[in-house]
Write an enzyme that holds these catalytic residues in place. Structure first.
Site, PDB file in Angstrom:
ATOM      1  N   GLU A 100      41.123  45.245  37.861  1.00 16.91           N
ATOM      2  CA  GLU A 100      41.846  44.036  37.086  1.00 16.91           C
ATOM      3  C   GLU A 100      41.287  44.016  35.740  1.00 16.91           C
ATOM      4  O   GLU A 100      42.096  43.767  35.007  1.00 16.91           O
ATOM      5  CB  GLU A 100      41.228  42.809  37.954  1.00 16.91           C
ATOM      6  CG  GLU A 100      42.138  41.511  37.422  1.00 16.91           C
ATOM      7  CD  GLU A 100      41.246  40.719  36.212  1.00 16.91           C
ATOM      8  OE1 GLU A 100      41.940  39.707  35.690  1.00 16.91           O
ATOM      9  OE2 GLU A 100      40.400  41.283  35.920  1.00 16.91           O
ATOM     10  N   ASP A 108      40.019  33.510  40.650  1.00 16.36           N
ATOM     11  CA  ASP A 108      39.521  34.655  39.948  1.00 16.36           C
ATOM     12  C   ASP A 108      38.429  33.622  38.743  1.00 16.36           C
ATOM     13  O   ASP A 108      38.861  33.143  38.147  1.00 16.36           O
ATOM     14  CB  ASP A 108      40.632  35.179  38.968  1.00 16.36           C
ATOM     15  CG  ASP A 108      39.783  36.259  37.958  1.00 16.36           C
ATOM     16  OD1 ASP A 108      38.489  36.458  37.976  1.00 16.36           O
ATOM     17  OD2 ASP A 108      40.500  36.713  37.125  1.00 16.36           O
TER      18      ASP A 108
HETATM   19 ZN   LIG Z   1      38.179  37.984  36.385  1.00 18.63          ZN
END
Ligand SMILES: [Zn+2]
Ligand SMILES: [Ca+2]
Ligand SMILES: [Ca+2]
Ligand SMILES: [Ca+2]
Length: 504
Positions: A322, A351
């Site tokens: 990511e 996140d």
């Molecule tokens: Zn992150």
């Protein structure tokens, strides 16, 4: 599969299981409620902290990082996959690529070969985009939705939409103008349209005329790509029938990492609730808040609900890479057929959910804040509402955060899958108003250790973690039984397969 039932909840599971066969809306409403209450009891901050300690241990044993392409990532992957398998999940390791190394071997070539001859100066008039694949092509240039002359401030959407390439002749070299969307978006669209080479030129306003070297983290168009100054682009655009020779001499090495995908064995496969968190850290640190916190929470949620007879299939995604461009989630979504995408009714993203100077930020799926990016696909507003209801019920404040696609939900909303999630803040500064609502320190970052070596287990706010562990269990549990608030996804129109990126 081990069919053991988690101690103490046998009776409730029986109660949950029975009405499934005769589900009426009224009963279903009860089920999502009772499952949410159960799962919140099962999933505790203390247990999530154990996974965080394990991730910290993995980083400690692997040069302090769990970044893409490192042994620390592989160990994180194995930890998560092992726990999920032991709990009875069907676990898939989904391979994805990232750039391991890139070297330019000699300067690039860009020359006009017809209707006249002109050679442009490499590393002056134009630069190779890092990490461009090698390639040597001579083809006609075709401009893509150019704004010439440029407007006084940046407005060009050249190459930002897949539809900009309607009428683009495959095999030509795409001539694209810098503008308001990410370079990588333009590159990907050009790749999908069959460009044999890509020239992006600076937009043309004062301060936006020169070419310069730039790493855009994108290579998947598979063709040579360069960044040219405005003069080059303007000249090519105004030369009818311009044909150029474009050559990049570079060595691009790709590495492979794995997303960890696990889904419940039970539940309707036509109605998939997807829950995700990125598993990789940056190279600078162990990534315990970013994103051990999301990883550990959805892992613990998955483990605790492994044997519940959920109505909808719940699929957990632990994303690779990511931090270097949403590569894991993007390649996952890209690999799905339209039918497989349609079965994913929604995507929840977690996140950074335990930032030390936290705020409870919910992705602004309905764009009620009217800032930045627009609202998400239909259903995103309802996801936001459901998350809001959790905090409201506890008398806790919450604020919106722009739905800008800068985490793994980006690839999902790009293909029209409604999304939502929780974020407790990164390098941004907490406002006085937020400090009044959430406590903590106004004028200081939400996470002063964001993307640094100090993002350790000491960088976790236990209060925020406890609350968000419940919020995540609650939302997962509710959608696992009840998707009535989420509109059915119409068959996709093969809509844009644009990747969202930040450099523009
Ligand atoms: Zn992150
Ligand atoms: Ca456009
Ligand atoms: Ca909102
Ligand atoms: Ca917005």
């Amino acid at each position: 599969m081990r069919v053991s039932i988690i101690k103490g909840v046998t009776a409730v599971v029986a109660a949950l299981a029975l009405p499934l066969a005769v589900s009426s809306p009224a009963q279903a409403r009860g089920l999502d409620d009772s499952f949410a209450r159960l799962l919140m009891k099962e999933v505790t901050g203390a247990n999530v902290q154990k996974h965080l300690a394990a991730l910290q241990g993995i980083a400690d044993a692997n040069s302090g990082t769990r970044a893409a392409g490192t042994p620390g990532y592989a160990a994180s992957r194995d930890y998560v996959a092992g726990k999920l398998r032991k709990a009875g999940y069907k676990v898939t390791l989904n391979p994805i690529n990232f750039v391991e190394s890139w070297t330019e071997n000699s300067p690039p070539t860009l020359e006009l070969t017809a209707p006249s001859q002109k050679t442009y100066a490499p590393n002056e008039d134009f630069h190779t985009f890092e990490p461009s694949p090698a390639g040597d092509v001579t083809a006609q240039v075709q401009g893509v939705d150019l704004t010439l002359p440029p407007t006084p401030t940046p407005t060009s959407t050249s190459g930002c939409e897949a539809s900009d390439f309607n009428g683009f002749v495959a095999g030509r070299i795409a001539l694209i103008q810098r503008g308001t969307c990410a370079f990588a978006t333009k590159i990907r669209n050009a790749g999908f349209a069959g460009a044999s080479g890509i020239i992006v030129f600076n937009e043309g306003q004062p301060g936006r005329t020169d070419a310069f070297p730039l790493n855009i983290g994108e290579w998947r168009a598979g063709v040579p790509m360069v960044f040219a100054d405005f003069a080059v682009g303007n000249e090519l655009a105004s030369t009818p029938g311009a044909t150029v020779h474009l050559k990049v001499d570079a060595t691009l090495n790709l590495g492979t990492d794995h997303n960890v995908i696990a889904e419940t064995r039970l539940g309707d496969p036509r109605n998939v609730v997807m829950v995700g968190a990125h598993l990789d850290s940056v190279t600078a640190g162990p990534g315990i808040n970013d994103n051990g916190s999301g990883t550990a929470t959805i892992l613990e949620t998955a483990l605790r609900m492994a044997h519940y007879p959920v109505r909808n299939k719940v699929r957990f995604g632990f994303w690779a890479a990511e931090e270097i461009g949403l590569l894991g989630s993007d390649q996952y979504v890209e690999s799905l057929t339209d039918a497989q995408r349609d079965r994913i009714r929604l995507y929840l993203n977690f996140d950074m959910v335990a930032s030390p100077n936290y705020a409870y930020k919910l992705y602004d799926g309905d764009d009620s804040d009217a800032t930045g990016s627009p609202a998400g696909p239909p259903g995103s507003a309802q996801i936001e509402k459901q998350l809001e209801a959790f905090y409201d019920a506890r008398g806790l404040g919450h604020v919106g955060t722009d739905f800008d696609g800068r985490s793994d939900y980006g690839p999902f909303i790009t293909v029209g899958i409604p999304s939502g999630g929780i974020f407790t803040g990164a390098e941004g500064i907490k406002t006085a108003q937020e400090a009044a609502v959430f406590g903590g320190t106004a004028g200081a970052p939400y996470d002063a250790c964001y993307h640094q070596a100090c993002d350790t287990t000491a960088n976790i706010n236990a209060t925020a973690l406890d609350v968000n562990v419940d919020a995540i269990a609650d939302s997962t549990a509710r959608f696992a039984f009840n998707l009535r608030s989420i509109p059915e996804r119409a068959a996709t129109t093969g809509a844009s397969r644009v990747a969202l990126r930040t450099a523009s």
